[in-house]
Design a protein around this motif. Structure first.
Motif, PDB file in Angstrom:
ATOM      1  N   VAL A  55       0.983  -1.149   0.077  1.00  0.00           N
ATOM      2  CA  VAL A  55       0.096   0.079  -0.029  1.00  0.00           C
ATOM      3  C   VAL A  55       0.775   1.402   0.080  1.00  0.00           C
ATOM      4  N   ALA A  56       0.517   2.218  -0.909  1.00  0.00           N
ATOM      5  CA  ALA A  56       1.093   3.658  -0.573  1.00  0.00           C
ATOM      6  C   ALA A  56       0.091   4.626  -0.402  1.00  0.00           C
ATOM      7  N   VAL A  57       0.433   5.338   0.556  1.00  0.00           N
ATOM      8  CA  VAL A  57      -0.377   6.728   0.731  1.00  0.00           C
ATOM      9  C   VAL A  57       0.256   7.801   0.495  1.00  0.00           C
ATOM     10  N   ILE A  58      -0.251   8.531  -0.535  1.00  0.00           N
ATOM     11  CA  ILE A  58       0.409   9.706  -1.549  1.00  0.00           C
ATOM     12  C   ILE A  58      -0.210  11.015  -0.915  1.00  0.00           C
ATOM     13  N   GLU A  59       0.540  11.892  -0.522  1.00  0.00           N
ATOM     14  CA  GLU A  59       0.103  13.289   0.207  1.00  0.00           C
ATOM     15  C   GLU A  59       0.718  14.236  -0.560  1.00  0.00           C
ATOM     16  N   LYS A  60      -0.069  15.258  -1.003  1.00  0.00           N
ATOM     17  CA  LYS A  60       0.572  16.444  -1.676  1.00  0.00           C
ATOM     18  C   LYS A  60       1.380  17.445  -0.741  1.00  0.00           C
ATOM     19  N   GLY A  61       1.142  17.425   0.252  1.00  0.00           N
ATOM     20  CA  GLY A  61       1.610  18.276   1.363  1.00  0.00           C
ATOM     21  C   GLY A  61       2.534  17.451   2.545  1.00  0.00           C
ATOM     22  N   TRP A  62       2.143  17.964   3.822  1.00  0.00           N
ATOM     23  CA  TRP A  62       2.912  16.801   4.733  1.00  0.00           C
ATOM     24  C   TRP A  62       1.771  16.005   5.460  1.00  0.00           C
ATOM     25  N   HIS A  96       4.101   2.463   2.217  1.00  0.00           N
ATOM     26  CA  HIS A  96       5.121   3.699   1.826  1.00  0.00           C
ATOM     27  C   HIS A  96       4.186   4.725   2.103  1.00  0.00           C
ATOM     28  N   ILE A  97       4.648   5.728   2.838  1.00  0.00           N
ATOM     29  CA  ILE A  97       3.992   7.289   2.899  1.00  0.00           C
ATOM     30  C   ILE A  97       4.711   8.173   2.153  1.00  0.00           C
ATOM     31  N   ILE A  98       4.065   8.712   1.344  1.00  0.00           N
ATOM     32  CA  ILE A  98       4.940   9.454   0.402  1.00  0.00           C
ATOM     33  C   ILE A  98       4.435  11.002   0.198  1.00  0.00           C
ATOM     34  N   GLN A  99       5.171  11.706   0.815  1.00  0.00           N
ATOM     35  CA  GLN A  99       4.797  13.099   1.136  1.00  0.00           C
ATOM     36  C   GLN A  99       5.269  14.052   0.018  1.00  0.00           C
ATOM     37  N   ASN A 100       4.796  15.366   0.070  1.00  0.00           N
ATOM     38  CA  ASN A 100       5.095  16.215  -1.186  1.00  0.00           C
ATOM     39  C   ASN A 100       5.064  15.762  -2.393  1.00  0.00           C
ATOM     40  N   CYS A 101       3.991  15.067  -2.828  1.00  0.00           N
ATOM     41  CA  CYS A 101       3.606  14.290  -4.026  1.00  0.00           C
ATOM     42  C   CYS A 101       2.073  14.494  -4.453  1.00  0.00           C
ATOM     43  N   GLU A 102       2.035  15.517  -5.016  1.00  0.00           N
ATOM     44  CA  GLU A 102       0.559  15.871  -5.542  1.00  0.00           C
ATOM     45  C   GLU A 102       0.014  14.910  -6.757  1.00  0.00           C
TER      46      GLU A 102
END
Ligand SMILES: Cc1cc2nc3c(=O)[nH]c(=O)nc-3n(C[C@H](O)[C@H](O)[C@H](O)COP(=O)(O)OP(=O)(O)OC[C@H]3O[C@@H](n4cnc5c(N)ncnc54)[C@H](O)[C@@H]3O)c2cc1C
Lengths: 116, 417
Positions: free
Chosen positions: B62-69, B202-208
């Motif tokens: 699983v990946a969690v994708i986040e545009k900010g923090w 995976h937690i992927i931050q700064n990734c819109e």
């Protein structure tokens, strides 16, 4: 504070003088509408992040409905116009395009706007 | 590497080593080119969805994708009120599931979320509200959710600083939920993030996320600031930006995004150990562990994406609260901020399949979704893992707007909370 120009009274009105009415230019569905059409008319909203056309009522002024083009991201107001208008006027479209060159109106370009 | 267990022994050990042994709570990896499940939005709901996918269904690719923090959206901006005294049965079920999970969340996550069941009162200040809340107490009794109606004298005992015979709206009683309270908002996001990271997610931050790729009505991938990421299943859990993500996938949602604001005062000595909400005058208040009075009010009434809100709403909220709690009139406010909340027509959330195969949506929590995070994550994980809703999510499908099956919580959600 959001300030909109009331096209009927010809005055600037602060938002506390106004009552918001949500998305503008929704087409009312008649008795033969399908469930999907009614759902879209009642609930589905564009909810755009950008140029947004919306209804306002000058509640503590003339009491009339008018329409505004406002940017929901920057809060810039591109203009207000009378409610009896099929689409935003050309000068409002020009203002919006100047701020957001990538934006295009989602109605046929040869403007059918009827002056109210 | 899984992070170290936190315990009193770990603190003692680290105290002897000048705290040099603490490791990062979660990793920040570069994305792989595909995952079984991609979740967009690392707020509480997205992270809890990931956590229960791993814990309850063994799905950890699983990946969690986040545009900010992570936790930087509404989760980190809310006033942390937790309660389950809603009116309708499907709401009571999911909010009470969340409350029960909150009660043991610190132990489950091995992370102190500072859950504080200090009790919560909703003031009745009109005859209409008295009847409404008595009805809620009866409904809650049938639902097995313990709430009670309390008279003004008892209320004054619980909240000595309240003015019960206010000039405009005297307090006529209250709806009291003793199990309600608050928790630390950041810690909820951080605790879930750490547990997800420990499971190898995976937690992927700064990734819109900027686009959604579909083929034959089935999701294939998302396009992001860090490139294309393939997936079998996609969960959209982005609160105020739900319409934008739905637009990328080619469908519409019955959602409107509006700013909701809150503020905190300078810290003062303990003066109020319950949460008080006043729906008629539009304001609510609790005291944080640091002593600040945490204050919230109403939403703006028009769509906007500026995390700021209208000035006159602050004025309105403060005016109402000064009338209700006269002693706060001289407090200075330290900070004010806003979040973009996702409102539905019936003030209930959407946990749903969508017109696109493999895409699921969790949104519409509006002004009150912090309290629901664990229950929502639990129900959403079930929906994503099995491809159809389980008992908690079943009533919250987005087709209810077409079918006229509303879950009307406009009374229970009267003031933003
Ligand atoms: C001022 C305020 C007070 C509140 N008070 C309370 C309260 O007292 N009690 C209560 O229960 N609830 C309260 N709420 C509501 C609560 O905060 C929300 O319902 C809840 O936090 C929503 O969580 P979420 O995970 O769905 O959304 P968020 O925490 O907003 O997470 C969504 C995430 O998605 C990300 N995202 C958006 N677009 C993209 C994209 N294109 N690509 C990648 N990521 C994207 C955002 O950056 C964000 O981090 C309050 C809200 C506000 C604003």
């Amino acid at each position: 504070m959001l300030i909109l120009f009331c096209p009927y009274c010809g005055v600037k009105a602060e938002e506390t003088e106004l009552a918001p009415g949500g998305e503008a230019h929704l087409k009312r569905i008649g008795p033969d509408g399908t469930a999907e059409e009614f759902e879209a008319y009642l609930f589905a909203r564009k909810n755009l992040k950008g140029v947004h056309f919306e209804r306002w009522r000058h509640a503590y002024g003339c009491g009339k409905w008018f329409l505004a083009a406002r940017d929901t991201h920057t809060m810039q107001v591109y203009g207000t116009y009378k409610a009896q208008t099929a689409h935003a006027t050309d000068d409002i479209v020009a203002n919006a395009r100047q701020a957001r060159p990538e934006w295009v109106p989602d109605w046929p370009q040869a403007s059918e706007a009827v002056a109210g | 590497m899984p992070s170290r267990r936190y315990s009193v022994f770990a603190i003692a050990r680290e105290a002897l080593r000048q705290h040099g042994g603490w490791t990062r709570a979660w990793t920040s990896p570069e994305p792989r080119d595909r995952y079984q499940v991609v979740i967009v939005g690392a707020g509480g709901h997205g992270l809890a969805t990931a956590y229960y996918l791993g814990r309850n269904f063994g799905i950890t690719d699983v990946a969690v994708i986040e545009k900010g923090w992570l936790g930087g959206g509404n989760t980190g901006r809310n006033t942390t009120i937790i309660r389950s005294n809603y009116l309708q049965d499907p709401s009571a079920a999911i909010y009470d599931k969340a409350l029960k999970l909150y009660e043991t969340l610190s132990q489950d996550l091995n992370y102190n979320v500072m859950f504080s069941p200090r009790g919560l009162i909703m003031l009745a200040q009109t005859e209409h509200e008295v009847r409404g809340y008595k009805r809620t107490v009866h409904a809650n009794t049938l639902q097995g959710v313990a709430t009670e109606w309390i008279e003004p004298a008892r209320l004054k005992e619980l909240v000595p600083i309240i003015n019960i015979d206010g000039p405009r709206y005297p307090v006529l009683g209250g709806l009291y939920q003793a199990r309600g309270g608050t928790a630390r908002h950041d810690a909820v996001a951080w605790g879930y993030a750490r547990a997800c990271s420990d499971m190898g997610m995976h937690i992927i931050q700064n990734c819109e996320v900027t686009g959604i790729e579909t083929e034959g009505g089935q999701v294939r991938a998302v396009n992001t600031a860090k490139g294309r990421i393939g997936c079998d299943k996609l969960a959209l859990v982005v609160a105020g930006h739900s319409s934008q993500l739905a637009d990328m996938a080619g469908f519409r949602l019955p959602i409107e995004s509006v700013p909701l604001q809150a503020m905190v005062s300078e810290p003062i000595k303990p003066c109020m150990d319950v949460v008080v909400m006043a729906n008629t005058v539009h304001g609510y208040m609790s005291q944080s562990d640091k002593g600040e009075m945490v204050i919230g009010g109403g939403t703006d009434s028009y769509n906007a994406f500026t995390q700021r809100g209208s000035w006159h709403h602050i004025e309105e909220t403060v005016r109402a609260l000064v009338e209700t709690f006269p002693m706060i009139s001289r407090l200075k406010m330290l900070r004010q901020w806003g979040g973009i909340v996702d409102m539905t027509g019936d003030r209930s959330p959407i946990l749903s399949t969508t017109p696109v195969g493999g895409i699921f949506v969790n949104c519409g929590w509006g002004t009150g979704g912090f309290k629901a995070i664990p229950g929502s994550g639990w129900a959403m994980a079930e929906l994503v893992a099995q491809g159809r809703p389980g008992p908690l999510a079943a009533a919250f499908g987005m087709n209810r707007f077409r079918e006229g099956r509303f879950i009307d919580e406009s009374v229970a959600a009267g003031v933003a909370h």
